[in-house]
Motif scaffolding. Structure first.
Motif, short mmCIF file in Angstrom:
data_model
loop_
_atom_site.label_atom_id
_atom_site.label_comp_id
_atom_site.label_asym_id
_atom_site.label_seq_id
_atom_site.Cartn_x
_atom_site.Cartn_y
_atom_site.Cartn_z
N ARG A 70 46.06 40.19 30.29
CA ARG A 70 44.70 40.73 30.27
C ARG A 70 43.70 39.68 29.84
O ARG A 70 42.59 39.60 30.40
N LEU A 123 44.19 38.83 34.44
CA LEU A 123 45.17 39.25 35.45
C LEU A 123 45.46 40.73 35.22
O LEU A 123 46.57 41.13 34.86
N GLY A 181 45.65 43.39 37.16
CA GLY A 181 46.64 44.06 38.00
C GLY A 181 48.05 43.80 37.54
O GLY A 181 48.88 44.72 37.44
N MET A 182 48.35 42.56 37.21
CA MET A 182 49.69 42.20 36.72
C MET A 182 49.96 42.85 35.37
O MET A 182 51.07 43.34 35.11
N ARG A 217 50.67 43.69 43.02
CA ARG A 217 49.70 44.57 42.36
C ARG A 217 48.41 43.82 42.06
O ARG A 217 47.31 44.35 42.29
N GLU A 218 48.54 42.59 41.58
CA GLU A 218 47.36 41.79 41.28
C GLU A 218 46.55 41.50 42.54
O GLU A 218 45.31 41.64 42.54
N GLU A 254 44.76 44.74 43.71
CA GLU A 254 43.63 45.12 42.86
C GLU A 254 42.45 44.16 43.03
O GLU A 254 41.30 44.59 43.01
N ARG A 255 42.75 42.88 43.23
CA ARG A 255 41.66 41.93 43.46
C ARG A 255 40.95 42.23 44.77
O ARG A 255 39.73 42.17 44.86
#
Length: 259
Positions: free
Chosen positions: A11, A15, A17-18, A46-47, A50-51
């Protein structure tokens, strides 16, 4: 080893999403049955997702802001809804070129001429909507509004500020030019606006009156020549003709009701 510090570190590195995916993995039973590379792939996917979602939402927010500032007369006018079936002489090839936005990159103008009811103002708004999607700023003004804003700006000392604001706008729409009489001062102000934009920004003009018939409305040959020079030499012209779309639709509706 606890994963909690790793989640916090992810966080702190933004990052998110990760970090969320790793926290979810910690809560799942049987997650240890997956190998390291598989779990890492899930985190990276996931990252990335989300990006992409954040980027998409940011683009939508910026588009919404550009359209809100444009103050279009028809904010819902979009290229996908252009009516190509109605017989009004719409040049599809030229319109397709305009929708690419090349004319804006080249600092060119568009002049839309047609009688009332053929959708020239709607088409102008559709062109602006497309341009806003492409990242350009815009401002829509009906000519009475233009004259009023200019007059107020003169009165309160904001004239230079207003001209500067319009000069920085990528596309300025002036709707219904030459339809109603304008004062000589308003025509001179229009020339100032066009001078500021000439060769640096694009302008869309709509009018019910053919360009060659603007002179009686302007009333000053020199002024007319200069205004036209700033507009038409780098302008794409769309001329519509035919029966009013409103009249035709009302007629079809009445016919359907009577049948």
């Amino acid at each position: 080893m606890s994963h909690h510090p790793t989640v916090e570190k992810l966080r702190s590195l933004r990052l998110f999403g990760m970090a969320t995916a790793l926290a979810e993995q910690q809560a799942q039973t049987g997650i240890d049955q997956l190998g390291f590379e598989e779990r890492l792939r899930l985190l990276v996917d996931r990252e990335a997702n989300e990006r992409e979602s954040r980027l998409h939402n940011a683009r939508l927010c910026r588009l919404s802001a550009r359209l809100r500032r444009a103050k279009l007369r028809f904010p819902d006018a979009v290229p996908e809804d252009i009516d190509y079936r109605s017989p009004r002489g719409l040049d599809r090839t030229l319109l397709a070129r305009l929708l690419t936005g090349e004319w804006i990159q080249e600092r060119q103008n568009v002049i839309l001429v047609s009688p009332s009811g053929l959708g020239k103002s709607w088409l102008a708004c559709a062109l602006v909507n497309q341009a806003c999607r492409q990242g350009y700023s815009a401002c829509y003004l009906r000519m009475p509004t233009f004259s009023e804003e200019i007059a107020i700006a003169h009165g309160v000392g904001r004239y230079a500020q207003l001209l500067g604001q319009w000069a920085r706008t990528d596309i300025l729409v002036l709707d219904d030019l030459a339809r109603a009489p304008m004062s000589a001062q308003a025509w001179r102000d229009l020339l100032e606006v066009l001078e500021d934009r000439h060769g640096s920004r694009s302008t869309i003009i709509t009018s019910q009156i053919p360009v060659e018939n603007w002179h009686p409305t302007i009333g000053d040959r020199t002024l007319e020549d200069t205004i036209l020079n700033r507009l038409i030499h780098t302008a794409h012209r769309l001329t519509l003709a035919g029966e009013s779309m409103r009249t035709r639709r009302n007629g079809l509706t009445s016919k359907a009701v009577s049948e």
